[in-house]
Design a protein around this motif. Structure first.
Motif, short mmCIF file in Angstrom:
data_model
loop_
_atom_site.label_atom_id
_atom_site.label_comp_id
_atom_site.label_asym_id
_atom_site.label_seq_id
_atom_site.Cartn_x
_atom_site.Cartn_y
_atom_site.Cartn_z
N GLU A 88 -8.61 6.31 -4.30
CA GLU A 88 -9.23 7.06 -5.45
C GLU A 88 -8.27 7.53 -6.60
O GLU A 88 -7.12 7.64 -5.93
N HIS B 4 -13.15 5.27 -7.84
CA HIS B 4 -12.92 4.76 -6.36
C HIS B 4 -12.37 3.15 -6.58
O HIS B 4 -13.12 2.47 -7.41
N GLU C 167 -7.72 4.44 2.75
CA GLU C 167 -7.71 3.73 3.87
C GLU C 167 -7.15 2.02 3.58
O GLU C 167 -7.30 1.76 2.55
N GLU C 168 -6.57 1.61 4.70
CA GLU C 168 -6.06 0.24 4.61
C GLU C 168 -6.47 -0.42 5.89
O GLU C 168 -6.07 0.06 7.03
N VAL D 16 -7.62 -4.60 3.22
CA VAL D 16 -8.32 -4.25 1.99
C VAL D 16 -7.87 -2.56 1.97
O VAL D 16 -7.78 -1.90 3.03
N LEU E 21 -10.67 -0.56 -4.93
CA LEU E 21 -10.58 -1.35 -3.54
C LEU E 21 -9.66 -2.52 -4.26
O LEU E 21 -9.99 -3.20 -5.09
N LEU F 109 -8.41 0.86 0.22
CA LEU F 109 -9.46 2.03 -0.48
C LEU F 109 -8.50 2.99 -1.34
O LEU F 109 -7.95 3.66 -0.41
N SER G 76 1.01 -1.26 -0.17
CA SER G 76 0.01 0.03 -0.03
C SER G 76 0.85 1.25 -0.08
O SER G 76 0.51 2.36 -0.58
#
Length: 133
Positions: free
Chosen positions: A76, A85, A63-64, A72, A87, A74, A9
């Motif tokens: 943008e 968006h 977010e992670e 997961v 995921l 998220l 990430s």
């Protein structure tokens, strides 16, 4: 912008292709909405992330969520001016490298554009998606 906690990430948040590839296992499995069959291997990931780097605006990590050996992420972005968006569902191997990656996009307009643009690149490399006419 949220900061990533996993190596994957963190690399995704700066869209550093070399760092993204370094966070993946050699036999990583990638599932994307624009190709029916799972894709595998670092060479395939290199191609896919190259296309994404070329076509998508820089990612903003929202977010992670990490639970055990899964996360997961998220984010943008946009594609040709259309906001998207995304995921990622990530499964990590015991060595911390990404073993499986599933990618989702929304809203529908963005997903359709991803299918057209990214899917077009993938069809050139991997052949047409079965069942689409």
């Amino acid at each position: 912008m949220a900061r990533g906690r996993s190596a994957y990430s963190q690399a995704l948040s700066t869209f550093d292709q070399a760092a993204i590839l370094a966070s993946l296992s050699d036999d990583v499995t990638i599932r994307v909405a624009v190709h029916d069959e799972p894709l595998s291997g670092k060479d395939t990931a290199d191609f896919l992330f190259g296309v994404l780097t070329e076509e998508l605006a820089p990612f903003e990590l929202v977010e992670e969520i990490i639970e055990g050996d899964k996360s997961v992420i998220l984010f943008e972005t946009s594609l040709r001016g259309v906001p998207a968006h995304g995921l990622n569902v990530v499964a990590y191997r015991p060595d911390g490298l990404v073993g499986e990656l599933t990618v989702f996009f929304r809203p529908l307009a963005a997903l359709q554009l991803v299918a057209e643009v990214i899917g077009g690149h993938m069809a050139q490399r991997f052949g047409p998606v079965q069942g689409l006419h």
